[in-house]
Write an enzyme that holds these catalytic residues in place. Structure first.
Site, PDB file in Angstrom:
ATOM      1  N   LYS A  55      16.549 -14.786 -10.042  1.00 49.89           N
ATOM      2  CA  LYS A  55      17.061 -13.755  -9.152  1.00 49.89           C
ATOM      3  C   LYS A  55      18.582 -13.785  -9.137  1.00 49.89           C
ATOM      4  O   LYS A  55      19.203 -14.766  -9.514  1.00 49.89           O
ATOM      5  CB  LYS A  55      16.505 -13.970  -7.739  1.00 49.89           C
ATOM      6  N   LYS A 107      18.888  -6.399 -14.396  1.00 45.79           N
ATOM      7  CA  LYS A 107      17.448  -6.367 -14.161  1.00 45.79           C
ATOM      8  C   LYS A 107      16.774  -6.012 -15.472  1.00 45.79           C
ATOM      9  O   LYS A 107      16.996  -4.920 -16.015  1.00 45.79           O
ATOM     10  CB  LYS A 107      17.089  -5.328 -13.097  1.00 45.79           C
ATOM     11  N   ASP A 113      -2.556  -8.906 -11.725  1.00 43.06           N
ATOM     12  CA  ASP A 113      -1.207  -9.317 -12.123  1.00 43.06           C
ATOM     13  C   ASP A 113      -0.546  -8.051 -12.654  1.00 43.06           C
ATOM     14  O   ASP A 113      -0.869  -7.591 -13.750  1.00 43.06           O
ATOM     15  CB  ASP A 113      -1.274 -10.396 -13.210  1.00 43.06           C
ATOM     16  N   HIS A 114       0.356  -7.471 -11.873  1.00 46.27           N
ATOM     17  CA  HIS A 114       0.860  -6.142 -12.222  1.00 46.27           C
ATOM     18  C   HIS A 114       1.598  -6.133 -13.559  1.00 46.27           C
ATOM     19  O   HIS A 114       1.723  -5.090 -14.195  1.00 46.27           O
ATOM     20  CB  HIS A 114       1.744  -5.577 -11.109  1.00 46.27           C
ATOM     21  N   ALA A 130       0.831  -1.204   0.000  1.00 44.67           N
ATOM     22  CA  ALA A 130       0.000   0.000   0.000  1.00 44.67           C
ATOM     23  C   ALA A 130       0.864   1.252   0.000  1.00 44.67           C
ATOM     24  O   ALA A 130       0.596   2.206  -0.749  1.00 44.67           O
ATOM     25  CB  ALA A 130      -0.929  -0.006   1.209  1.00 44.67           C
ATOM     26  N   HIS A 159       3.017 -14.316 -14.282  1.00 50.13           N
ATOM     27  CA  HIS A 159       3.586 -13.319 -15.181  1.00 50.13           C
ATOM     28  C   HIS A 159       4.067 -13.914 -16.505  1.00 50.13           C
ATOM     29  O   HIS A 159       3.728 -13.419 -17.588  1.00 50.13           O
ATOM     30  CB  HIS A 159       4.758 -12.602 -14.515  1.00 50.13           C
ATOM     31  N   VAL A 198      -9.790  -9.315  11.256  1.00 51.94           N
ATOM     32  CA  VAL A 198     -10.416  -9.910  10.068  1.00 51.94           C
ATOM     33  C   VAL A 198     -11.363 -11.057  10.400  1.00 51.94           C
ATOM     34  O   VAL A 198     -12.186 -11.451   9.565  1.00 51.94           O
ATOM     35  CB  VAL A 198      -9.347 -10.404   9.058  1.00 51.94           C
TER      36      VAL A 198
END
Length: 502
Positions: free
Chosen positions: A343, A348, A180-181, A21, A243, A89
């Site tokens: 990774k 990158k 899914d960004h 967030a 992805h 929650v």
């Protein structure tokens, strides 16, 4: 700020005190506000376990926006729309309090009962939250209700099916937005445009003209503080299931009848259904796994995965996956889609390389000189753009050729105005456009494909782990996977969009 005619909305973020967030959601919503893409009739209701006051939460949002935004001018007017509720929650009383506060905000900002519930927290709470949202009346409004869920959506097909069944008791499939960004990234969304809006590509987008397609998503960072999560996930579940396979689907799908959510999703599902299933020892012929050892990344010495925090010192978890995906349909028969993600690699980068077949009769070939293949490179991150690799005559006597590159760099042209992926996807959700969110059928088929691979890997121990040095491009077996087909990985650094503008 001129406001567009977008729906009034209450955006309720569960996990509002968390990292996602703070780093992504608040800045993205603020950018939409600055650009006039959010109605002035909106409210941001943060929900979290911490015993914060409204003012403490507003300070938290303010810190996020001041650290991330170039424009500070409207931060205070944005924060006026923010509120916070401390929450348990699993407790219905907490949801009753949340409902009362949501109703107050609805009246204060004239939100017409429109609500978006964003679950930015651990997946084990998804089902509990959605059950309570329905049972305790938060979805009982006169406006729309939409549920946004972060990955992972399940751990395998069985857990994903159970979660989906539970959520569907409270929300219909049309109300569920599985984010899914990668699908919000500018050049991922451009894949369809490049294919379907250009006559020089679509007629050749098939097995007659394309020899192979390579998709690489590499990171220089290691697992860092995510060791506990990664031990139960690995690169296969963390990257490939969502992805990487989503990009395969966009590259391989048939042209939809129209550019509607249902038609595009339908064509993507057909790709998932056509992917050749592999299981058992067959997996070793199609997929390679790796785990990083110590090494050097960007001039800094780094440790191995097994020495990371919350990682088993004998861990068999993969931090690298390379694979060959075959799509058994008329368009793609015989064309390998090579995927690679890992990774602690050299650079990158996320890039797609489409390699076209050589021409049948090479008039310009000789023993001293051969033509390079034509390539279409789609640069997704960190740079955004497209490069077309062609052959042209050298500016000299004779008929010798040289490779030339035609490039479009979205990053250098659009600069800081290129919207973040979350910004795009949040805006789509506000508008009710689910095109760039994953449908349950896509999730189901991708888990079915990946489960067979993970089942084989979990039943065998990779004795060679760790098998690639940090700062490299993965294990040697990854190169052998392509060599068996007569190909090799294209060097990602040399394909960088900034280096190809001539």
């Amino acid at each position: 700020m001129k406001q567009e005619n977008t729906p009034s909305t209450l955006i309720m973020i569960f996990g509002a005190t968390g990292d996602l967030a703070k780093r992504k959601l608040f800045p993205s919503l603020y950018q939409l506000y600055l650009k006039g893409k959010m109605s002035n009739n909106f409210a941001l209701l943060g929900v979290g376990r911490r015993e914060w006051s409204h003012d403490r939460f507003k300070d938290h949002v303010r810190d996020s926006l001041q650290a991330s935004s170039h424009s500070k001018e409207h931060i205070e007017s944005f924060i006026e729309h923010c509120a916070y509720q401390s929450h348990d929650v699993s407790d219905s009383d907490s949801y009753i309090q949340l409902k009362n506060l949501a109703n107050e905000l609805d009246q204060q900002f004239e939100l017409c009962g429109n609500r978006i519930f964003y679950l930015a927290m651990a997946p084990e709470f998804f089902g509990t939250i959605t059950d309570h949202l329905k049972q305790d009346g938060l979805t009982d409004t006169k406006g729309f209700c939409r549920l946004v869920i972060e990955k992972p959506f399940g751990h395998d097909l069985a857990s994903a099916s159970a979660l989906n069944e539970q959520i569907r008791k409270s929300f219909s499939e049309e109300q569920i937005y599985r984010i899914d960004h990668y699908l919000g990234k500018e050049m991922v969304q451009n894949i369809e445009v490049i294919r379907f809006a250009n006559a020089i590509f679509e007629p050749q987008w098939n097995s007659r003209f394309i020899s192979n397609i390579q998709i690489t998503s590499s990171e220089t960072l290691g697992v860092e503080e995510r060791g506990r999560y990664y031990e139960t996930s690995g690169a296969l579940r963390d990257m490939v299931q969502n992805h990487m396979l989503q990009m395969v689907a966009l590259l391989a799908m048939e042209p939809p009848i129209r550019l509607s959510t249902d038609e595009i999703r339908s064509e993507k599902v057909r790709v998932f259904r056509a992917m050749r299933p592999i299981e058992g020892t067959e997996v070793d012929d199609y997929f390679v796994r790796g785990q990083y050892a110590e090494g050097t990344v960007n001039g800094t010495d780094v440790d191995s995965y097994r020495n990371g925090e919350n990682v088993d010192p004998t861990s068999n978890t993969e931090t690298f996956v390379a694979g060959k995906v075959m799509i058994d349909n008329f368009r793609w028969a015989g064309v390998p889609f090579f995927i690679r993600t890992g990774k602690r690699m050299t650079v990158k980068s996320t890039k797609i390389v489409v390699q076209f077949k050589d021409i049948p009769m090479n008039l310009y070939y000789n023993k001293e000189h051969s033509l390079d293949p034509n390539l279409l490179v789609i640069h997704i991150q960190p740079d955004e753009g497209v490069t077309l690799h062609l052959n042209a005559k050298k500016t000299s006597q004779g008929i010798d050729t040289k490779p030339v590159k035609l490039s479009y760099s979205a990053s250098s042209i659009d600069g800081i105005n290129t919207p973040e992926a979350y910004e795009k996807l949040l805006y789509d959700c506000i508008l009710g456009d689910a095109t760039n969110f994953t449908h349950w059928d896509e999730v189901k088929h991708s888990w079915s494909f990946v489960d067979k691979i993970s089942t084989h890997w979990e039943s065998t121990t990779e004795e060679s782990f760790p098998n690639y040095a940090s700062g490299s491009m993965g294990p040697a077996k990854s190169d052998e996977l392509l060599a068996q087909e007569g190909f090799e990985w294209w060097p990602i650094g040399e394909l960088d969009v900034k280096k190809t503008i001539e």
